[in-house]
Design an enzyme around this catalytic site. Sequence first.
Site, PDB file in Angstrom:
ATOM      1  CB  SER A  15      57.433   0.191 -26.838  1.00 27.60           C
ATOM      2  OG  SER A  15      57.240   1.032 -25.729  1.00 27.60           O
ATOM      3  CB  CYS A  86      61.478  -6.810 -24.408  1.00 28.38           C
ATOM      4  SG  CYS A  86      63.224  -6.668 -24.028  1.00 28.38           S
ATOM      5  CB  SER A 148      59.520  -7.823 -13.135  1.00 25.66           C
ATOM      6  OG  SER A 148      59.205  -6.835 -12.168  1.00 25.66           O
ATOM      7  CE1 TYR A 161      54.793  -7.407 -15.382  1.00 30.22           C
ATOM      8  CE2 TYR A 161      55.738  -6.978 -13.211  1.00 30.22           C
ATOM      9  CZ  TYR A 161      55.816  -6.891 -14.593  1.00 30.22           C
ATOM     10  OH  TYR A 161      56.904  -6.301 -15.189  1.00 30.22           O
ATOM     11  CB  THR A 196      59.595   1.956 -20.505  1.00 28.82           C
ATOM     12  OG1 THR A 196      58.597   1.574 -19.561  1.00 28.82           O
ATOM     13  CG2 THR A 196      60.866   1.165 -20.246  1.00 28.82           C
TER      14      THR A 196
HETATM   15  N1  LIG Z   1      59.843  -0.617 -17.375  1.00 29.96           N
HETATM   16  C1  LIG Z   1      60.022  -1.212 -16.232  1.00 29.96           C
HETATM   17  O1  LIG Z   1      60.237  -0.575 -15.198  1.00 29.96           O
HETATM   18  C2  LIG Z   1      60.001  -2.711 -16.131  1.00 29.96           C
HETATM   19  C3  LIG Z   1      60.336  -3.281 -14.903  1.00 29.96           C
HETATM   20  C4  LIG Z   1      60.340  -4.659 -14.774  1.00 29.96           C
HETATM   21  C5  LIG Z   1      60.024  -5.454 -15.869  1.00 29.96           C
HETATM   22  N2  LIG Z   1      59.687  -4.885 -17.041  1.00 29.96           N
HETATM   23  C6  LIG Z   1      59.347  -5.784 -18.142  1.00 29.96           C
HETATM   24  O2  LIG Z   1      60.096  -5.409 -19.273  1.00 29.96           O
HETATM   25  C7  LIG Z   1      59.384  -5.749 -20.459  1.00 29.96           C
HETATM   26  C8  LIG Z   1      59.326  -4.535 -21.369  1.00 29.96           C
HETATM   27  O3  LIG Z   1      58.634  -3.513 -20.688  1.00 29.96           O
HETATM   28  P1  LIG Z   1      58.658  -1.991 -21.145  1.00 29.96           P
HETATM   29  O4  LIG Z   1      58.708  -1.188 -19.906  1.00 29.96           O
HETATM   30  O5  LIG Z   1      59.658  -1.813 -22.204  1.00 29.96           O
HETATM   31  O6  LIG Z   1      57.152  -1.875 -21.691  1.00 29.96           O
HETATM   32  P2  LIG Z   1      56.576  -1.222 -23.024  1.00 29.96           P
HETATM   33  O7  LIG Z   1      55.095  -1.230 -22.802  1.00 29.96           O
HETATM   34  O8  LIG Z   1      57.259   0.060 -23.337  1.00 29.96           O
HETATM   35  O9  LIG Z   1      56.951  -2.282 -24.167  1.00 29.96           O
HETATM   36  C9  LIG Z   1      56.360  -3.539 -24.240  1.00 29.96           C
HETATM   37  C10 LIG Z   1      56.138  -3.884 -25.708  1.00 29.96           C
HETATM   38  O10 LIG Z   1      55.617  -5.225 -25.749  1.00 29.96           O
HETATM   39  C11 LIG Z   1      54.639  -5.255 -26.774  1.00 29.96           C
HETATM   40  N3  LIG Z   1      53.700  -6.356 -26.512  1.00 29.96           N
HETATM   41  C12 LIG Z   1      52.785  -6.467 -25.516  1.00 29.96           C
HETATM   42  N4  LIG Z   1      52.104  -7.616 -25.633  1.00 29.96           N
HETATM   43  C13 LIG Z   1      52.601  -8.252 -26.732  1.00 29.96           C
HETATM   44  C14 LIG Z   1      52.289  -9.483 -27.376  1.00 29.96           C
HETATM   45  N5  LIG Z   1      51.322 -10.297 -26.923  1.00 29.96           N
HETATM   46  N6  LIG Z   1      53.021  -9.831 -28.475  1.00 29.96           N
HETATM   47  C15 LIG Z   1      53.986  -9.006 -28.949  1.00 29.96           C
HETATM   48  N7  LIG Z   1      54.305  -7.823 -28.384  1.00 29.96           N
HETATM   49  C16 LIG Z   1      53.618  -7.453 -27.288  1.00 29.96           C
HETATM   50  C17 LIG Z   1      53.954  -3.887 -26.717  1.00 29.96           C
HETATM   51  O11 LIG Z   1      53.302  -3.581 -27.941  1.00 29.96           O
HETATM   52  C18 LIG Z   1      55.139  -2.964 -26.427  1.00 29.96           C
HETATM   53  O12 LIG Z   1      55.699  -2.468 -27.618  1.00 29.96           O
HETATM   54  C19 LIG Z   1      58.008  -6.256 -19.993  1.00 29.96           C
HETATM   55  O13 LIG Z   1      58.038  -7.668 -19.991  1.00 29.96           O
HETATM   56  C20 LIG Z   1      57.899  -5.723 -18.586  1.00 29.96           C
HETATM   57  O14 LIG Z   1      57.095  -6.550 -17.783  1.00 29.96           O
HETATM   58  C21 LIG Z   1      59.660  -3.518 -17.208  1.00 29.96           C
END
Ligand SMILES: NC(=O)c1ccc[n+]([C@@H]2O[C@H](COP(=O)([O-])OP(=O)(O)OC[C@H]3O[C@@H](n4cnc5c(N)ncnc54)[C@H](O)[C@@H]3O)[C@@H](O)[C@H]2O)c1
Length: 255
Positions: A15, A86, A148, A161, A196
Amino acid sequence: MKIQESIALVTGGASGLGEATVRNIVQNGGKAAILDLSEERGNRLVEELGGNAIFFKTNVTSEEDVQKAIDGTIARFGSINTVVNCAGIGNPEKTVSRGKAHGYESFKNVIEINLIGTFNVIRLAAEKLVENQPDVEGERGVIINTASVAAFDGQIGQAAYSASKGGVVGMTLPIARDLAKSGVRVVTIAPGLIETPLFGTLSDKARTALEAQVPFPSRLGRPSEYAQLAQSIIENVLLNGETIRLDGAIRMAPR
Ligand SMILES: NC(=O)c1ccc[n+]([C@@H]2O[C@H](COP(=O)([O-])OP(=O)(O)OC[C@H]3O[C@@H](n4cnc5c(N)ncnc54)[C@H](O)[C@@H]3O)[C@@H](O)[C@H]2O)c1
């Protein structure tokens, strides 16, 4: 390392940012193993991308799951030279809310997945990376983590977080130093607001308010922009031991 030579483990690869990274690596001729909890999305992505992608149902906090995924990837693709972490969760909760203290377990859970899970994957994958044949630069592998902007400007409700992501930022340099003699690099990306599935359900009003906080470009980031930075990190051997903000110059307000 050239992207087409990349054989990557991508946690959270089913994802959002991880998925965009898997697509980019495979579409550029590399290979990717998706390590994620979501079987349905992981298998669907493999079906779409074909034989250069593989899925392992993995909880990043499980030694057994991660080891199986690493061994399975090596059995399928021959080796691993790239890791992109990720997988992560966010779980907003205030230190005290309506007179009630932040949950102990809920705090631990965020740290366990975002910080300890990231290190669990790094340590077990690094054991294999250091055994690779070095390329002409002496490089054996590259590890990319996802923090992040909340590591630096955490908002109200982000104690757990921000602590987890601050931990990822904090361990970047020491791990890069640990692995330097083996030619393995470690770089962390600190994204701002990237569109996302997390943001999929935003109302127009909420989206406009978020976008207005980003100085330039005033919009949510695209997952492909994260994947593009991951590619640059894979390809540029001088990037090491650093955290890079990917955020359009946003500095998050308290709420
Ligand atoms: N989207 C944003 O704006 C943003 C901003 C800053 C940081 N992030 C970080 O980026 C990363 C990805 O975020 P995203 O927006 O793509 O989120 P998302 O929810 O689309 O994807 C995260 C994925 O991680 C998987 N996951 C969760 N816990 C898990 C575990 N214990 N083991 C294996 N897989 C697991 C979920 O099933 C999901 O597919 C995260 O670490 C998030 O904190 C995202």
